[in-house]
Write a protein that holds these residues in place. Structure first.
Motif, PDB file in Angstrom:
ATOM      1  N   THR A  64       0.834  -1.197   0.000  1.00 56.64           N
ATOM      2  CA  THR A  64       0.000   0.000   0.000  1.00 56.64           C
ATOM      3  C   THR A  64       0.869   1.247   0.000  1.00 56.64           C
ATOM      4  O   THR A  64       1.840   1.331   0.748  1.00 56.64           O
ATOM      5  N   ILE A  65       0.505   2.197  -0.863  1.00 57.71           N
ATOM      6  CA  ILE A  65       1.126   3.518  -0.836  1.00 57.71           C
ATOM      7  C   ILE A  65       0.018   4.547  -0.649  1.00 57.71           C
ATOM      8  O   ILE A  65      -1.126   4.309  -1.014  1.00 57.71           O
ATOM      9  N   THR A  66       0.362   5.659  -0.037  1.00 55.77           N
ATOM     10  CA  THR A  66      -0.603   6.730   0.182  1.00 55.77           C
ATOM     11  C   THR A  66      -0.140   7.942  -0.598  1.00 55.77           C
ATOM     12  O   THR A  66       0.983   8.403  -0.435  1.00 55.77           O
ATOM     13  N   ILE A  67      -1.021   8.446  -1.453  1.00 54.40           N
ATOM     14  CA  ILE A  67      -0.703   9.581  -2.303  1.00 54.40           C
ATOM     15  C   ILE A  67      -1.486  10.799  -1.820  1.00 54.40           C
ATOM     16  O   ILE A  67      -2.723  10.774  -1.767  1.00 54.40           O
ATOM     17  N   TYR A  68      -0.770  11.850  -1.448  1.00 51.77           N
ATOM     18  CA  TYR A  68      -1.390  13.112  -1.048  1.00 51.77           C
ATOM     19  C   TYR A  68      -1.357  14.060  -2.237  1.00 51.77           C
ATOM     20  O   TYR A  68      -0.376  14.099  -2.974  1.00 51.77           O
ATOM     21  N   TYR A  69      -2.423  14.796  -2.415  1.00 47.23           N
ATOM     22  CA  TYR A  69      -2.533  15.722  -3.538  1.00 47.23           C
ATOM     23  C   TYR A  69      -3.509  16.830  -3.175  1.00 47.23           C
ATOM     24  O   TYR A  69      -4.224  16.745  -2.169  1.00 47.23           O
ATOM     25  N   VAL A  70      -3.540  17.872  -3.991  1.00 46.81           N
ATOM     26  CA  VAL A  70      -4.464  18.977  -3.779  1.00 46.81           C
ATOM     27  C   VAL A  70      -5.618  18.818  -4.751  1.00 46.81           C
ATOM     28  O   VAL A  70      -5.409  18.712  -5.960  1.00 46.81           O
ATOM     29  N   ASN A  71      -6.824  18.771  -4.215  1.00 46.78           N
ATOM     30  CA  ASN A  71      -8.018  18.706  -5.048  1.00 46.78           C
ATOM     31  C   ASN A  71      -8.233  20.091  -5.647  1.00 46.78           C
ATOM     32  O   ASN A  71      -8.454  21.056  -4.935  1.00 46.78           O
ATOM     33  N   TRP A  93       5.965   8.772  -7.422  1.00 46.96           N
ATOM     34  CA  TRP A  93       6.171   9.997  -8.206  1.00 46.96           C
ATOM     35  C   TRP A  93       5.164  10.071  -9.357  1.00 46.96           C
ATOM     36  O   TRP A  93       4.567  11.113  -9.607  1.00 46.96           O
ATOM     37  N   ASN A  94       4.982   8.952 -10.059  1.00 46.19           N
ATOM     38  CA  ASN A  94       4.041   8.924 -11.182  1.00 46.19           C
ATOM     39  C   ASN A  94       2.595   9.103 -10.722  1.00 46.19           C
ATOM     40  O   ASN A  94       1.790   9.709 -11.431  1.00 46.19           O
ATOM     41  N   LEU A 101      -0.314  16.980  -9.365  1.00 45.77           N
ATOM     42  CA  LEU A 101       0.541  17.714  -8.443  1.00 45.77           C
ATOM     43  C   LEU A 101       1.858  18.103  -9.102  1.00 45.77           C
ATOM     44  O   LEU A 101       2.434  19.135  -8.770  1.00 45.77           O
ATOM     45  N   LEU A 102       2.341  17.275 -10.035  1.00 48.74           N
ATOM     46  CA  LEU A 102       3.609  17.502 -10.716  1.00 48.74           C
ATOM     47  C   LEU A 102       3.404  17.503 -12.223  1.00 48.74           C
ATOM     48  O   LEU A 102       2.476  16.875 -12.722  1.00 48.74           O
ATOM     49  N   THR A 103       4.302  18.179 -12.932  1.00 48.89           N
ATOM     50  CA  THR A 103       4.241  18.173 -14.393  1.00 48.89           C
ATOM     51  C   THR A 103       4.991  16.953 -14.923  1.00 48.89           C
ATOM     52  O   THR A 103       5.769  16.321 -14.192  1.00 48.89           O
ATOM     53  N   GLU A 104       4.787  16.639 -16.177  1.00 47.46           N
ATOM     54  CA  GLU A 104       5.461  15.501 -16.802  1.00 47.46           C
ATOM     55  C   GLU A 104       6.975  15.681 -16.840  1.00 47.46           C
ATOM     56  O   GLU A 104       7.717  14.702 -16.860  1.00 47.46           O
ATOM     57  N   GLY A 145       4.446  19.671   0.822  1.00 42.28           N
ATOM     58  CA  GLY A 145       3.728  18.924   1.856  1.00 42.28           C
ATOM     59  C   GLY A 145       3.180  17.607   1.334  1.00 42.28           C
ATOM     60  O   GLY A 145       3.273  16.567   2.006  1.00 42.28           O
ATOM     61  N   CYS A 146       2.628  17.622   0.128  1.00 43.00           N
ATOM     62  CA  CYS A 146       2.083  16.395  -0.469  1.00 43.00           C
ATOM     63  C   CYS A 146       3.183  15.390  -0.776  1.00 43.00           C
ATOM     64  O   CYS A 146       3.033  14.192  -0.528  1.00 43.00           O
ATOM     65  N   ILE A 147       4.311  15.860  -1.291  1.00 43.39           N
ATOM     66  CA  ILE A 147       5.435  14.966  -1.599  1.00 43.39           C
ATOM     67  C   ILE A 147       5.983  14.365  -0.304  1.00 43.39           C
ATOM     68  O   ILE A 147       6.181  13.149  -0.201  1.00 43.39           O
ATOM     69  N   VAL A 148       6.213  15.218   0.685  1.00 44.17           N
ATOM     70  CA  VAL A 148       6.757  14.754   1.971  1.00 44.17           C
ATOM     71  C   VAL A 148       5.829  13.715   2.591  1.00 44.17           C
ATOM     72  O   VAL A 148       6.265  12.623   2.964  1.00 44.17           O
ATOM     73  N   GLN A 149       4.541  14.023   2.685  1.00 43.06           N
ATOM     74  CA  GLN A 149       3.605  13.082   3.309  1.00 43.06           C
ATOM     75  C   GLN A 149       3.479  11.787   2.510  1.00 43.06           C
ATOM     76  O   GLN A 149       3.408  10.706   3.091  1.00 43.06           O
TER      77      GLN A 149
END
Length: 183
Positions: A64-71, A93-94, A101-104, A145-149
């Motif tokens: 399991t991985i947890t992905i944080y992002y901004v809606n 990362w992908n 959250l990130l560009t290509e 914050g999203c990357i760190v979490q």
């Protein structure tokens, strides 16, 4: 006129990322297919070539991985739990890219996990640094914050150090030259 449009877009993005609160929303996804799944599905007929017996393959548990992002609709930070065959830095990362959250162009140069000390070293390319520097303070904080979490929670670590091409990451608002802890 072009400058005005650029400023309007940046202001809108900052306002969207800033949000009014920090409520988290859980969007759990199970059995999300990965590129590895697609490759495994296409190689089912070639099972006798594999080093693993079918019994061993079936016993592999998903991680399991947890992905944080901004809606982007609400401006709130949310997270999604994703099951994958193997936990890898590139997969996280992908997933961050998939969530917008990130560009290509943003890429990882290297990733080092020190499980014993609960630390992660994540080196990113110049495109990520440029992208982060193009954000306002609020956008920068949300992205970091999203990357760190995402990484700390997925690897059960306490600290992460993010560098740009092996050097301290300068964001325009701060210099990240040490480890960052969970928010």
């Amino acid at each position: 006129m072009k400058k005005l449009i650029k400023w309007f877009i940046m202001a809108t993005l900052v306002m969207c990322l800033a949000g009014c609160g920090s409520e988290m929303v859980d969007n759990t996804v199970e059995d999300k297919p990965t590129e590895t799944d697609d490759m495994n599905d296409s190689n089912v007929d070639n099972a006798d070539i594999s080093d693993e017996s079918p019994e061993v393959s079936e016993k592999k548990e998903k991680e399991t991985i947890t992905i944080y992002y901004v809606n982007m609709d609400t401006g709130e930070r949310e997270y999604e739990t994703v099951e994958v065959i193997k936990r890898e830095a590139d997969i996280i990362w992908n997933e961050l890219k998939t969530k917008g959250l990130l560009t290509e162009q943003c890429e990882i140069n290297s990733f080092e996990l020190d499980e014993e000390n609960g630390k992660i070293d994540l080196d990113v390319n110049k495109s990520f640094g440029d992208y982060l520097r193009s954000m306002g303070t609020a956008g920068e904080e949300e992205i970091l914050g999203c990357i760190v979490q995402s990484y700390l929670e997925s690897y059960s670590c306490d600290k992460i150090k993010i560098t740009e091409n092996g050097e301290a990451l300068e964001t325009g608002h701060t210099i990240l030259d040490d480890y960052i802890s969970r928010n």
